[in-house]
Motif scaffolding. Sequence first.
Motif, mmCIF file in Angstrom:
data_model
loop_
_atom_site.group_PDB
_atom_site.id
_atom_site.type_symbol
_atom_site.label_atom_id
_atom_site.label_comp_id
_atom_site.label_asym_id
_atom_site.label_seq_id
_atom_site.Cartn_x
_atom_site.Cartn_y
_atom_site.Cartn_z
ATOM 1 N N LEU A 1 0.829 -1.206 0.000
ATOM 2 C CA LEU A 1 0.000 0.000 0.000
ATOM 3 C C LEU A 1 0.862 1.255 0.000
ATOM 4 O O LEU A 1 0.555 2.233 -0.701
ATOM 5 C CB LEU A 1 -0.929 -0.012 1.219
ATOM 6 C CG LEU A 1 -2.082 -1.016 1.194
ATOM 7 C CD1 LEU A 1 -2.854 -0.973 2.493
ATOM 8 C CD2 LEU A 1 -3.008 -0.737 0.015
ATOM 9 N N THR A 2 1.951 1.248 0.755
ATOM 10 C CA THR A 2 2.861 2.398 0.759
ATOM 11 C C THR A 2 3.499 2.588 -0.613
ATOM 12 O O THR A 2 3.586 3.714 -1.128
ATOM 13 C CB THR A 2 3.945 2.202 1.826
ATOM 14 O OG1 THR A 2 3.324 2.029 3.104
ATOM 15 C CG2 THR A 2 4.874 3.396 1.882
ATOM 16 N N ALA A 3 3.940 1.480 -1.205
ATOM 17 C CA ALA A 3 4.529 1.567 -2.541
ATOM 18 C C ALA A 3 3.497 2.025 -3.567
ATOM 19 O O ALA A 3 3.820 2.792 -4.495
ATOM 20 C CB ALA A 3 5.107 0.210 -2.939
ATOM 21 N N GLY A 4 2.263 1.562 -3.420
ATOM 22 C CA GLY A 4 1.215 1.997 -4.338
ATOM 23 C C GLY A 4 0.935 3.483 -4.238
ATOM 24 O O GLY A 4 0.738 4.157 -5.259
ATOM 25 N N ALA A 5 0.930 4.014 -3.015
ATOM 26 C CA ALA A 5 0.731 5.456 -2.846
ATOM 27 C C ALA A 5 1.868 6.244 -3.487
ATOM 28 O O ALA A 5 1.650 7.303 -4.112
ATOM 29 C CB ALA A 5 0.616 5.789 -1.365
ATOM 30 N N ASP A 6 3.107 5.737 -3.364
ATOM 31 C CA ASP A 6 4.236 6.397 -4.021
ATOM 32 C C ASP A 6 4.110 6.327 -5.540
ATOM 33 O O ASP A 6 4.432 7.295 -6.247
ATOM 34 C CB ASP A 6 5.549 5.752 -3.569
ATOM 35 C CG ASP A 6 5.831 5.976 -2.097
ATOM 36 O OD1 ASP A 6 5.276 6.941 -1.525
ATOM 37 O OD2 ASP A 6 6.587 5.183 -1.494
ATOM 38 N N ASP A 7 3.651 5.197 -6.058
ATOM 39 C CA ASP A 7 3.492 5.055 -7.507
ATOM 40 C C ASP A 7 2.420 5.995 -8.040
ATOM 41 O O ASP A 7 2.557 6.525 -9.160
ATOM 42 C CB ASP A 7 3.134 3.610 -7.853
ATOM 43 C CG ASP A 7 4.282 2.652 -7.577
ATOM 44 O OD1 ASP A 7 5.434 3.121 -7.526
ATOM 45 O OD2 ASP A 7 4.026 1.440 -7.391
ATOM 46 N N VAL A 8 1.358 6.194 -7.280
ATOM 47 C CA VAL A 8 0.304 7.103 -7.717
ATOM 48 C C VAL A 8 0.853 8.518 -7.871
ATOM 49 O O VAL A 8 0.507 9.255 -8.814
ATOM 50 C CB VAL A 8 -0.875 7.076 -6.718
ATOM 51 C CG1 VAL A 8 -1.862 8.202 -7.004
ATOM 52 C CG2 VAL A 8 -1.585 5.734 -6.779
ATOM 53 N N GLY A 9 1.730 8.936 -6.963
ATOM 54 C CA GLY A 9 2.323 10.267 -7.073
ATOM 55 C C GLY A 9 3.435 10.352 -8.094
ATOM 56 O O GLY A 9 3.789 11.447 -8.523
ATOM 57 N N ARG A 10 3.990 9.208 -8.516
ATOM 58 C CA ARG A 10 5.130 9.217 -9.429
ATOM 59 C C ARG A 10 4.703 9.181 -10.889
ATOM 60 O O ARG A 10 5.296 9.852 -11.733
ATOM 61 C CB ARG A 10 6.041 8.025 -9.132
ATOM 62 C CG ARG A 10 7.256 7.939 -10.044
ATOM 63 C CD ARG A 10 8.127 6.730 -9.732
ATOM 64 N NE ARG A 10 8.601 6.772 -8.341
ATOM 65 C CZ ARG A 10 8.261 5.902 -7.414
ATOM 66 N NH1 ARG A 10 7.422 4.914 -7.712
ATOM 67 N NH2 ARG A 10 8.745 5.987 -6.196
ATOM 68 N N TYR A 11 3.682 8.392 -11.205
ATOM 69 C CA TYR A 11 3.322 8.168 -12.597
ATOM 70 C C TYR A 11 2.143 9.038 -13.009
ATOM 71 O O TYR A 11 1.268 9.364 -12.205
ATOM 72 C CB TYR A 11 2.969 6.701 -12.828
ATOM 73 C CG TYR A 11 4.119 5.756 -12.588
ATOM 74 C CD1 TYR A 11 5.206 5.715 -13.451
ATOM 75 C CD2 TYR A 11 4.115 4.893 -11.490
ATOM 76 C CE1 TYR A 11 6.259 4.851 -13.225
ATOM 77 C CE2 TYR A 11 5.165 4.021 -11.266
ATOM 78 C CZ TYR A 11 6.238 4.014 -12.140
ATOM 79 O OH TYR A 11 7.281 3.159 -11.907
ATOM 80 N N ALA A 12 2.142 9.389 -14.283
ATOM 81 C CA ALA A 12 1.002 10.100 -14.854
ATOM 82 C C ALA A 12 -0.051 9.088 -15.291
ATOM 83 O O ALA A 12 0.231 7.895 -15.457
ATOM 84 C CB ALA A 12 1.442 10.946 -16.042
#
Length: 298
Positions: A98-109
Motif C-alpha cells: 500500500l505504501t509503494a502503491g501510494a508512491d506510484d500514484v504520485g510518481r506516474y502520470a
Amino acid sequence: MSGRGRLALCAFAATLLAAGSMLPLVDPAAWIVQAAFLLAIQSGVGALARRVPFPRLLIVTVQFLVTLVMLTVVFARGQALVGFLPGPEAVQRLADLLTAGADDVGRYAIPAPATDGIRLMLVGGVLLIGLAVDTLAVTFRSAAPAGLPLLALYSVAAGLSGGAGRLWFLLAACGYLILLLAEGRDRISQWGRVFGGTGRSPNGLAAGLEMSGGRPLAPVRTGRRIGALALGMALVVPTSALNGGWLAGSGSGSGKGGGGGTISAVNPLVSLQNDLNQPENRQVMSYRTNSGSPQDFY
C-alpha cells in the motif's frame, strides 16, 4: 431466485459498474477481471451466510475475514501462514505494498502502470466498497444509503482523472438504479398481490391484477420509467444548460469583442506535476559553466 439473492446479484453488478470508472486510470486494465472474481466470491460468501440465521454483524465479519484471506493469497502468499492465513509478515507485506502503491500514484502520470501496489489499492478498494454496498443493501435491506460508497468510488476516479466520461457516469448510475429497483421489487413482493385497477373480467371478478408468474409488473415498470427519465435528465440537462443553453452569456458587456469564444485555463502546478511525473528519465535541457563547483548551484 429469492429476493435477497436478487439483491446480492444487483449489489455485485452495481459495484462492478461503478468500478468501471477507474479503468482509464491504469494500463493495462486486467485488474478489473481479478477484482470481479474476488468480488463474486465475497458476495457468494455473504449469500451463503445469510441462509443461516446468523446475526448481521457476524455475517459482515465473515465477509471481511474472507476478503482479507483472498487479498493475502493474491498479494502476499509467500509471507502467509500455511499459504493463505494473514499472519504478521503477510500483513506487513500488504502494508508495504500500500505504501509503494501510494508512491506510484504520485510518481506516474495517468494511465499509470499496473504495479503490485496500485493493483492492491484498486482491487482492495473495490472489495471494500463492495462489502459496504452488500452490507447496506442486502444484509440490512437498505439500498438507498448504498449509493454513498458507490458515489465515493466514482468520485475518486473522477477526481484523479480530471472528470470521468459520460459512459462511466451512465454505467455507475445504471448500477445504482438497478439496485434500487431490485430492493423496491423485493419490498412490494412482501405486500402480497398488487391490484392496479378496477376493471372486471368476463366472469365478473376483479381484473385489476397485472402479474407475470405471480410477480407484480406495474410498479416495476413505473420505477424503470422514472429511473430512465431521471438518468436522461442527469445527462442532458447539464450539457444543455452550460453549452449555449440557459446559463450561456448574453453578451451584454461594453467591450469590442464579438463574444462566443472559448477560454481554457490550465493550473500551472498541475501541468508541472504532469511533466515531472514521467515513467522514464529524459533530457530536457543542458548548460555550460566555467564554475569550479557547479554542484553548489540551485
